[in-house]
Design an enzyme around this catalytic site. Structure first.
Site, mmCIF file in Angstrom:
data_model
loop_
_atom_site.group_PDB
_atom_site.id
_atom_site.type_symbol
_atom_site.label_atom_id
_atom_site.label_comp_id
_atom_site.label_asym_id
_atom_site.label_seq_id
_atom_site.Cartn_x
_atom_site.Cartn_y
_atom_site.Cartn_z
ATOM 1 N N ALA A 186 -21.964 41.797 0.689
ATOM 2 C CA ALA A 186 -21.234 41.621 -0.822
ATOM 3 C C ALA A 186 -22.353 42.128 -1.964
ATOM 4 O O ALA A 186 -21.700 42.689 -2.517
ATOM 5 C CB ALA A 186 -20.630 40.530 -0.578
ATOM 6 N N VAL A 187 -23.954 41.847 -1.395
ATOM 7 C CA VAL A 187 -24.987 42.471 -2.422
ATOM 8 C C VAL A 187 -24.778 43.561 -2.089
ATOM 9 O O VAL A 187 -25.330 44.262 -3.421
ATOM 10 C CB VAL A 187 -25.393 41.177 -2.321
ATOM 11 C CG1 VAL A 187 -27.379 41.829 -3.283
ATOM 12 C CG2 VAL A 187 -25.689 40.220 -2.130
ATOM 13 N N ASN A 217 -23.511 35.550 -10.219
ATOM 14 C CA ASN A 217 -24.107 35.097 -9.130
ATOM 15 C C ASN A 217 -24.728 36.319 -8.082
ATOM 16 O O ASN A 217 -25.872 36.193 -7.244
ATOM 17 C CB ASN A 217 -24.214 33.896 -8.688
ATOM 18 C CG ASN A 217 -22.973 34.228 -7.606
ATOM 19 O OD1 ASN A 217 -22.105 34.426 -8.622
ATOM 20 N ND2 ASN A 217 -22.461 34.672 -6.767
ATOM 21 N N LYS A 249 -35.026 25.532 -3.945
ATOM 22 C CA LYS A 249 -35.292 26.176 -4.091
ATOM 23 C C LYS A 249 -35.070 26.348 -5.945
ATOM 24 O O LYS A 249 -36.195 26.795 -6.882
ATOM 25 C CB LYS A 249 -34.103 26.989 -4.385
ATOM 26 C CG LYS A 249 -34.192 27.589 -2.508
ATOM 27 C CD LYS A 249 -32.130 28.521 -2.306
ATOM 28 C CE LYS A 249 -33.045 28.453 -0.675
ATOM 29 N NZ LYS A 249 -31.683 28.740 0.055
ATOM 30 N N ARG A 300 -22.880 47.637 14.493
ATOM 31 C CA ARG A 300 -21.927 48.407 13.946
ATOM 32 C C ARG A 300 -21.258 48.421 12.989
ATOM 33 O O ARG A 300 -19.811 49.090 13.175
ATOM 34 C CB ARG A 300 -21.582 46.427 14.921
ATOM 35 C CG ARG A 300 -21.390 45.509 13.406
ATOM 36 C CD ARG A 300 -21.079 44.095 13.221
ATOM 37 N NE ARG A 300 -21.285 43.244 11.810
ATOM 38 C CZ ARG A 300 -21.682 42.870 12.665
ATOM 39 N NH1 ARG A 300 -22.929 42.324 13.083
ATOM 40 N NH2 ARG A 300 -22.244 41.430 11.264
ATOM 41 N N SER A 301 -21.937 48.223 12.349
ATOM 42 C CA SER A 301 -21.616 49.264 10.673
ATOM 43 C C SER A 301 -22.039 50.647 10.785
ATOM 44 O O SER A 301 -22.271 51.740 9.585
ATOM 45 C CB SER A 301 -22.015 48.727 9.643
ATOM 46 O OG SER A 301 -21.610 47.246 9.036
ATOM 47 N N HIS A 327 -22.342 31.780 -11.175
ATOM 48 C CA HIS A 327 -22.773 30.700 -11.907
ATOM 49 C C HIS A 327 -23.365 30.143 -13.134
ATOM 50 O O HIS A 327 -23.375 30.657 -13.727
ATOM 51 C CB HIS A 327 -24.593 30.230 -10.963
ATOM 52 C CG HIS A 327 -24.196 30.194 -9.805
ATOM 53 N ND1 HIS A 327 -23.233 30.033 -8.684
ATOM 54 C CD2 HIS A 327 -25.342 30.513 -8.323
ATOM 55 C CE1 HIS A 327 -23.965 30.611 -7.663
ATOM 56 N NE2 HIS A 327 -24.698 31.124 -7.737
ATOM 57 N N CYS A 346 -30.147 33.304 -6.395
ATOM 58 C CA CYS A 346 -29.269 33.479 -7.533
ATOM 59 C C CYS A 346 -28.869 32.220 -7.991
ATOM 60 O O CYS A 346 -28.769 32.448 -9.500
ATOM 61 C CB CYS A 346 -28.267 34.074 -6.822
ATOM 62 S SG CYS A 346 -27.157 32.195 -6.192
ATOM 63 N N SER A 397 -18.841 32.202 -3.875
ATOM 64 C CA SER A 397 -19.315 33.424 -3.622
ATOM 65 C C SER A 397 -20.884 33.075 -2.721
ATOM 66 O O SER A 397 -21.676 34.566 -2.021
ATOM 67 C CB SER A 397 -19.263 34.318 -4.015
ATOM 68 O OG SER A 397 -19.535 34.181 -5.390
ATOM 69 N N GLY A 398 -21.696 32.650 -3.826
ATOM 70 C CA GLY A 398 -23.011 31.948 -3.242
ATOM 71 C C GLY A 398 -23.360 31.892 -1.981
ATOM 72 O O GLY A 398 -24.096 31.789 -1.550
#
Length: 373
Positions: free
Chosen positions: A39-40, A353, A251, A65-66, A280, A155, A185-186
């Site tokens: 995703a990032v 984020n 964090k 696999r990718s 966020h 994030c 999505s975090g």
């Protein structure tokens, strides 16, 4: 750059032996994007295509696999290669967007091969030999990297720290109280899928009006969250730490201290998951060394790099995730001086984020390093 993976001085390369043919031909550094299919990583490729083209070869790396997939970057289709030791041959900068355990294993390998690693995981953030960098706040820190690794903050921290760093430089921060409202999505793609599935279950119903009705509708489909997130807020993000604190809360505390160079800064944090896909939001209560004024705070925020001041409550203007998503800056609104403390400010901030909170800051650090090369 050639940097020993565990300590020792930073040394310049004296030869280009092993550098990719394209990088040698163009005179520009070669870049590896590890985790390019995630995703990032997907957002990272968009950012690399949008920013000034400072790179020679861009090598896309992912799990076996990718391998073989083709992804678009800089308007070209580039084939993904599997993560191996050889993939770092000739690479000057390697950006990692992978889980902690993958970064722990492979970042030192890339550094030993002569690449400067910019790591977006949590594996090295609190390592005293790894700088934790936000280019708008502490760009100088990126130059001292004994292990050949530069860490990217979490994030949640990144969603507020650019604005906070600008205010700290003027007023001197002495205490911080934060509540986060974190997008699903975090928690990765599984978090997004979980919210969307739950929304389908509750849409068009009268749920949310009696105790437990949302939970019964959702059943066991809570995904990475301990409670339903649709029609709900969940006062928990991360994993359990000592005395009831969560890893996300720790964090924010630890990373803010390190980035700002305030190792004893009092910080209190509560992290909350909300039914937002991406972006966020945080409420920030910041106390400073002396008296502050809203007008001066606005001036600082309005001119700070990477910050957008959007603050006119009378006109209904303040940041919300629905408007901030997909943008790069930290958006700031609801700027007020604390009613009972002339040394404190209250803020509401929003930041995407996946962009500044992850991919963008990583890319900015890599560009700082590339400027040295």
């Amino acid at each position: 750059m050639t940097v020993p993976p565990y300590g020792g001085p930073v040394r310049r390369r004296t030869t280009k032996t092993g550098q990719s043919a394209l990088a040698a031909k163009t005179g520009r550094p070669a870049l590896a994007v590890v985790g390019a299919t995630g995703a990032v990583g997907t957002v990272m490729l968009q950012i690399l295509s949008q920013h000034a083209d400072i790179w020679g070869e861009i090598r896309l790396v992912a799990s076996p696999r990718s391998a073989g997939r083709k992804l678009s970057v800089r308007g070209e289709q580039v084939e993904v290669v599997a993560l191996t030791e050889e993939v770092f041959d000739g690479i000057d900068v390697a950006m990692f967007d992978v889980p902690d355990e993958v970064a722990e294993r492979w970042a030192p390998v890339a550094a030993a091969k002569g690449a400067v690693v910019v790591d977006n995981s949590g594996a090295f953030r609190m390592d005293p030999e790894v700088p934790l960098v936000v280019p708008e706040v502490n760009p100088h820190a990126a130059r001292v990297r004994p292990r050949g690794i530069v860490a990217n903050p979490n994030c949640t921290t990144l969603s507020m720290i650019v604005a906070l760093g600008a205010l700290h430089a003027e007023f001197g921060l002495r205490e911080l109280v934060v509540s986060s409202y974190q997008a699903v999505s975090g928690a990765g793609q599984r978090g997004v899928d979980t919210l969307r599935q739950q929304l389908k279950l509750v849409a068009g119903t009268e749920l949310g009006t009696t105790p437990g009705d949302v939970r019964r509708a959702v059943g066991d489909n809570t995904g990475p969250f301990p409670e339903p997130v649709a029609l709900n807020v969940v006062p928990w993000a991360g994993s359990l730490r000592e005395d009831g604190w969560s890893s996300e809360e720790m964090k924010v505390r630890d990373e803010s201290r390190k980035i700002l160079g305030l190792p004893n800064l009092p910080v209190a944090v509560t992290c909350v998951r909300v039914p937002v896909v991406t972006t966020h939001s945080l409420t920030v209560h910041a106390r400073f060394q002396g008296e502050v004024t809203v007008n001066r705070a606005r001036e600082i925020l309005a001119t700070a790099p990477g910050v957008v001041l959007f603050d006119n409550p009378a006109a209904g203007e303040f940041p919300t995730p629905a408007d901030v998503v997909g943008t790069d800056p930290t958006w700031v609104g609801r700027v007020r001086r604390t009613l009972d403390d002339p040394t404190a400010l209250e803020l509401f901030v929003c930041g995407d984020n996946l962009r500044k909170g992850a991919a963008l800051n990583t890319a900015q650090i890599a560009e700082l390093v590339a400027a040295e090369l």
